[in-house]
Motif scaffolding. Structure first.
Motif, PDB file in Angstrom:
ATOM      1  N   HIS A 184     -39.898   0.450   2.886  1.00 44.23           N
ATOM      2  CA  HIS A 184     -38.966   0.929   3.945  1.00 44.23           C
ATOM      3  C   HIS A 184     -39.373   2.053   4.751  1.00 44.23           C
ATOM      4  CE1 HIS A 184     -36.426  -2.178   2.378  1.00 44.23           C
ATOM      5  NE2 HIS A 184     -36.794  -1.785   1.153  1.00 44.23           N
ATOM      6  N   ASN A 185     -40.744   1.801   5.450  1.00 45.25           N
ATOM      7  CA  ASN A 185     -41.052   2.778   6.216  1.00 45.25           C
ATOM      8  C   ASN A 185     -41.341   2.710   7.747  1.00 45.25           C
ATOM      9  OD1 ASN A 185     -43.056   1.007   6.105  1.00 45.25           O
ATOM     10  ND2 ASN A 185     -44.825   2.350   5.327  1.00 45.25           N
ATOM     11  N   LYS A 186     -40.634   1.813   8.319  1.00 47.62           N
ATOM     12  CA  LYS A 186     -40.520   1.667   9.651  1.00 47.62           C
ATOM     13  C   LYS A 186     -39.292   2.078  10.482  1.00 47.62           C
ATOM     14  CE  LYS A 186     -44.080  -1.429   8.641  1.00 47.62           C
ATOM     15  NZ  LYS A 186     -43.881  -1.249   7.283  1.00 47.62           N
ATOM     16  N   ARG A 187     -39.659   2.527  11.836  1.00 51.28           N
ATOM     17  CA  ARG A 187     -38.623   2.827  12.646  1.00 51.28           C
ATOM     18  C   ARG A 187     -37.101   1.830  12.480  1.00 51.28           C
ATOM     19  NH1 ARG A 187     -34.763   3.694  14.298  1.00 51.28           N
ATOM     20  NH2 ARG A 187     -33.998   4.127  16.243  1.00 51.28           N
ATOM     21  N   ASP A 188     -37.281   0.726  12.342  1.00 47.41           N
ATOM     22  CA  ASP A 188     -36.243  -0.119  12.262  1.00 47.41           C
ATOM     23  C   ASP A 188     -35.586  -0.430  10.890  1.00 47.41           C
ATOM     24  OD1 ASP A 188     -38.418  -1.835  11.916  1.00 47.41           O
ATOM     25  OD2 ASP A 188     -37.834  -3.294  13.062  1.00 47.41           O
ATOM     26  N   ASP A 189     -36.401   0.245   9.801  1.00 50.22           N
ATOM     27  CA  ASP A 189     -35.847  -0.126   8.465  1.00 50.22           C
ATOM     28  C   ASP A 189     -36.426   1.177   7.756  1.00 50.22           C
ATOM     29  OD1 ASP A 189     -35.608  -1.096   5.983  1.00 50.22           O
ATOM     30  OD2 ASP A 189     -37.387  -2.316   5.899  1.00 50.22           O
ATOM     31  N   ILE A 190     -35.784   2.131   7.874  1.00 45.15           N
ATOM     32  CA  ILE A 190     -36.202   3.447   7.180  1.00 45.15           C
ATOM     33  C   ILE A 190     -35.349   3.939   6.014  1.00 45.15           C
ATOM     34  CG2 ILE A 190     -35.605   4.519   9.351  1.00 45.15           C
ATOM     35  CD1 ILE A 190     -37.228   6.905   8.690  1.00 45.15           C
ATOM     36  N   TRP A 191     -36.055   4.022   5.069  1.00 37.27           N
ATOM     37  CA  TRP A 191     -35.308   4.699   3.924  1.00 37.27           C
ATOM     38  C   TRP A 191     -35.943   5.913   3.370  1.00 37.27           C
ATOM     39  CZ3 TRP A 191     -34.480   0.706  -0.580  1.00 37.27           C
ATOM     40  CH2 TRP A 191     -33.625  -0.392  -0.020  1.00 37.27           C
ATOM     41  N   MET A 192     -35.180   6.949   2.868  1.00 40.08           N
ATOM     42  CA  MET A 192     -35.891   8.162   2.258  1.00 40.08           C
ATOM     43  C   MET A 192     -35.222   8.584   1.088  1.00 40.08           C
ATOM     44  SD  MET A 192     -34.941  11.531   4.660  1.00 40.08           S
ATOM     45  CE  MET A 192     -35.462  10.674   6.138  1.00 40.08           C
ATOM     46  N   ALA A 193     -35.767   9.299   0.434  1.00 32.34           N
ATOM     47  CA  ALA A 193     -35.027   9.916  -0.899  1.00 32.34           C
ATOM     48  C   ALA A 193     -34.709  11.432  -0.820  1.00 32.34           C
ATOM     49  CB  ALA A 193     -36.096   9.864  -2.158  1.00 32.34           C
ATOM     50  N   LEU A 194     -33.668  11.746  -1.116  1.00 28.48           N
ATOM     51  CA  LEU A 194     -33.040  13.112  -1.163  1.00 28.48           C
ATOM     52  C   LEU A 194     -32.600  13.593  -2.438  1.00 28.48           C
ATOM     53  CD1 LEU A 194     -31.764  13.731   2.460  1.00 28.48           C
ATOM     54  CD2 LEU A 194     -34.110  14.677   1.637  1.00 28.48           C
ATOM     55  N   TYR A 195     -32.994  14.553  -3.094  1.00 24.25           N
ATOM     56  CA  TYR A 195     -32.394  14.987  -4.309  1.00 24.25           C
ATOM     57  C   TYR A 195     -32.037  13.868  -5.287  1.00 24.25           C
ATOM     58  CZ  TYR A 195     -32.036  19.074  -1.125  1.00 24.25           C
ATOM     59  OH  TYR A 195     -32.305  20.200  -0.505  1.00 24.25           O
TER      60      TYR A 195
END
Ligand code: HEM
Length: 88
Positions: free
Chosen positions: A16-27
Motif C-alpha cells: 500500500h505505497n501508492k498515492r491512491d492507496d497509502i498505508w503507514m505504520a505509526l507506533y
C-alpha cells in the motif's frame, strides 16, 4: 470494532505505497491515510516518503507533539506484526 482489525506484517504494509492507496505504520498501529492525504499540513509529498513503511521515526522527528493516534483513529486498519517465518 477490534475483530475487524488485521495483523499486518511489513510485506503487506509495503503493497500500500501508492498515492491512491497509502498505508503507514505509526507506533505499532497501521493506518490507511489515503483520505487524509489532502489534509496533511505538511503536504502529500511528506506522507509519500513513508508510504507502505513505518513512519514513526520521521513522524516523531517532525511533530512528536501531534496526536496522530487520535486524529487517525477512524483510519486504523490494524497492528504491525513481524514477518511470519516461511514454512519449513
Ligand atoms: C505538519 C499531521 C505524518 C511531515 C503536520 C501538522 C499536522 C500533521 C497536524 C501541523 C503541525 C503544526 O502546525 O503544529 C500528521 C499526521 C501524520 C503525519 C496525522 C500521519 C499520517 C508526517 C510524516 C512526515 C510529516 C510521516 C514526514 C515524512 C510534516 C512536516 C510538517 C507537518 C514537514 C510541517 C509543515 C509546515 O509547517 O510547513 N503534520 N503528519 N508528517 N508534517 Fe505531518
Amino acid at each position: 470494532g477490534v475483530d475487524t482489525l488485521m495483523r499486518i506484517p511489513p510485506s503487506v504494509l509495503k503493497r500500500h505505497n501508492k498515492r491512491d492507496d497509502i498505508w503507514m505504520a505509526l507506533y505499532g498501529k497501521v493506518y490507511n491515510v489515503t483520505a487524509y492525504m489532502p489534509y496533511h499540513p505538511g503536504g502529500e509529498k511528506e506522507l509519500m516518503r513513508v508510504a507502505g513503511r513505518d513512519g514513526t521515526k520521521l513522524f516523531a522527528a517532525t511533530h512528536g507533539w501531534v496526536n496522530a493516534e487520535f486524529m487517525l483513529d477512524n483510519c486504523m486498519v490494524g497492528f504491525m506484526v513481524p514477518e511470519p517465518e516461511p514454512d519449513s
